[in-house]
Enzyme design. Sequence first.
Site, mmCIF file in Angstrom:
data_model
loop_
_atom_site.group_PDB
_atom_site.id
_atom_site.type_symbol
_atom_site.label_atom_id
_atom_site.label_comp_id
_atom_site.label_asym_id
_atom_site.label_seq_id
_atom_site.Cartn_x
_atom_site.Cartn_y
_atom_site.Cartn_z
ATOM 1 N N SER A 30 0.814 -1.203 0.000
ATOM 2 C CA SER A 30 0.000 0.000 0.000
ATOM 3 C C SER A 30 0.857 1.267 0.000
ATOM 4 O O SER A 30 1.709 1.426 -0.870
ATOM 5 C CB SER A 30 -0.968 -0.063 1.175
ATOM 6 O OG SER A 30 -2.106 0.676 0.854
ATOM 7 N N TRP A 39 -10.130 0.535 -4.925
ATOM 8 C CA TRP A 39 -9.492 1.808 -4.555
ATOM 9 C C TRP A 39 -8.082 1.900 -5.177
ATOM 10 O O TRP A 39 -7.619 2.962 -5.535
ATOM 11 C CB TRP A 39 -9.445 1.872 -3.024
ATOM 12 C CG TRP A 39 -8.932 3.125 -2.414
ATOM 13 C CD1 TRP A 39 -7.831 3.243 -1.616
ATOM 14 C CD2 TRP A 39 -9.503 4.437 -2.481
ATOM 15 N NE1 TRP A 39 -7.678 4.532 -1.204
ATOM 16 C CE2 TRP A 39 -8.686 5.295 -1.714
ATOM 17 C CE3 TRP A 39 -10.627 4.967 -3.118
ATOM 18 C CZ2 TRP A 39 -8.938 6.657 -1.561
ATOM 19 C CZ3 TRP A 39 -10.888 6.334 -2.971
ATOM 20 C CH2 TRP A 39 -10.048 7.153 -2.209
ATOM 21 N N LYS A 87 4.081 1.935 -2.513
ATOM 22 C CA LYS A 87 4.477 3.106 -3.311
ATOM 23 C C LYS A 87 5.950 3.398 -2.981
ATOM 24 O O LYS A 87 6.778 3.685 -3.851
ATOM 25 C CB LYS A 87 3.633 4.341 -2.946
ATOM 26 C CG LYS A 87 2.103 4.135 -2.946
ATOM 27 C CD LYS A 87 1.366 5.415 -2.574
ATOM 28 C CE LYS A 87 -0.017 5.241 -1.950
ATOM 29 N NZ LYS A 87 -1.049 4.582 -2.658
ATOM 30 N N HIS A 103 -7.851 -5.554 0.015
ATOM 31 C CA HIS A 103 -6.584 -4.850 0.226
ATOM 32 C C HIS A 103 -5.880 -5.426 1.455
ATOM 33 O O HIS A 103 -6.371 -5.276 2.575
ATOM 34 C CB HIS A 103 -6.953 -3.378 0.452
ATOM 35 C CG HIS A 103 -5.797 -2.458 0.539
ATOM 36 N ND1 HIS A 103 -5.024 -2.138 -0.555
ATOM 37 C CD2 HIS A 103 -5.282 -1.769 1.589
ATOM 38 C CE1 HIS A 103 -4.088 -1.277 -0.179
ATOM 39 N NE2 HIS A 103 -4.219 -1.039 1.112
HETATM 40 C C1 GCU Z 1 -5.320 4.825 1.968
HETATM 41 C C2 GCU Z 1 -4.746 5.620 0.808
HETATM 42 C C3 GCU Z 1 -3.953 4.720 -0.145
HETATM 43 C C4 GCU Z 1 -2.942 3.903 0.612
HETATM 44 C C5 GCU Z 1 -3.634 3.162 1.753
HETATM 45 C C6 GCU Z 1 -2.674 2.387 2.655
HETATM 46 O O1 GCU Z 1 -6.328 3.990 1.528
HETATM 47 O O2 GCU Z 1 -5.802 6.261 0.156
HETATM 48 O O3 GCU Z 1 -3.292 5.499 -1.129
HETATM 49 O O4 GCU Z 1 -2.287 3.031 -0.258
HETATM 50 O O5 GCU Z 1 -4.304 4.077 2.578
HETATM 51 O O6 GCU Z 1 -1.526 2.705 2.748
HETATM 52 O O7 GCU Z 1 -3.166 1.457 3.314
#
Ligand code: GCU
Length: 414
Positions: free
Chosen positions: A246, A337, A250, A387
């Site tokens: 997540s 998402w 990134k 997720h």
């Molecule tokens: C939120 C955010 C995402 C990210 C996520 C996470 O949902 O919007 O961009 O990847 O948190 O890190 O769990």
Amino acid sequence: MNALQPNTDESKVPAYTLPDPLIDIDGIRIDNHQDWITRRRPQILSLFEEHVYGKTPSASVAMSIAGTTLSPQALNGKAVRKEVSLRLKGKRNELYLDLLMYLPLGQEGPVPLFVGLNFHGNYTIHPDRELALTGKWVRNSERIGTTHNQASEGARGGFAQKWAVERILERGYGIATLYCGDLDPDYDDGFQNGVHPLFYGAGQTMPAANEWGTIGAWAWGLSRVMDYFELDDSVDQQRIAVMGHSRLGKTALWAGAQDQRFALVISNNSGCGGAALSRRRFGETVALINDRFPHWFCRNFRQYNENEQALPVDQHMLIALIAPRPVYIASAEQDLWCDPLGEFLALKHAGPVYRLLGTGGLEVAVKPPVGQPVLDTMAYHMRPGEHDVTAYDWERYLDFADYHFGHTTGKAMP
Ligand code: GCU
């Protein structure tokens, strides 16, 4: 469409044209390895610095090992546990990073290893009672019961399911992790805490519009961990995989793009600002992410809120920066998402760069069905479910690492 209303309807994805990673800023087609390395790759890297993640300072800070605690018989005799405290000293202040490592017991020589940041503190990745609770600010979490932004005994091992520590060790790998909040606590404080102030020049109180945000700081921290590995002869420096989930997925991509010492890069459900193409505007968008997490990217990135087509890059070019090293992008079926199709397409559109460098691209025309991984130099899977990082994901990453690292303790890929 309202900018802050996410779209999850494929028919509403706007038409878009992706920038070509193999056409340079003067419009010249890059058709050989040398031009990619010397011309185009540096251009793309600096575009990501300028417009997306911000520049990482080129200055270095002094890092030293403040202490190491070694436990040769941890986890019921399955692992060596090492806790290393790294001290970073800036001009005006200093900071400590607490690195946790579990290394498989009984392995001859240096071991290959997965490294990744964790969300809530090292003590949440395993119920191991010996792990110290972090004293730093932590995000409150209903799931593990942390409140008042403090670590708590009840949260010990709260995210152990996401880490598969025993399985990683069984397959002959080490695992190393660091709490992301050691580098920069995950909230918008105008960059007063964390590593940013270590680099401020005289009179500077925050990064400039094209300088690093929190993701940049986290990625930088992964490189400092890599610096530490270069001093630790129990770790095989040639076989280090950086993995993240997540927001930390990134981060793993940005770390792998900038620091070519990471031999494998794995992004788990990284979504917007990670593996997913921004131009698709599916699920989380640039405007949505900058609104909720204004500290993650550089301020210049806000120019692309609802204006993704003006970005000089898209996320396939981030993946291309990892070439020719193996890269694994993983999605989850219900994780709209994060735009699973956008994650797949970014990988696919990085393929021409991999092919130019002679490793082959992602040789599938369409996104593989759920539960059918494609594993090569470029790897992809879509897992059923939400997720998360699961045992299924880890098994694939271990197969992938076995294959590329020629590691023999695990089963080889078909
Ligand atoms: C939120 C955010 C995402 C990210 C996520 C996470 O949902 O919007 O961009 O990847 O948190 O890190 O769990």
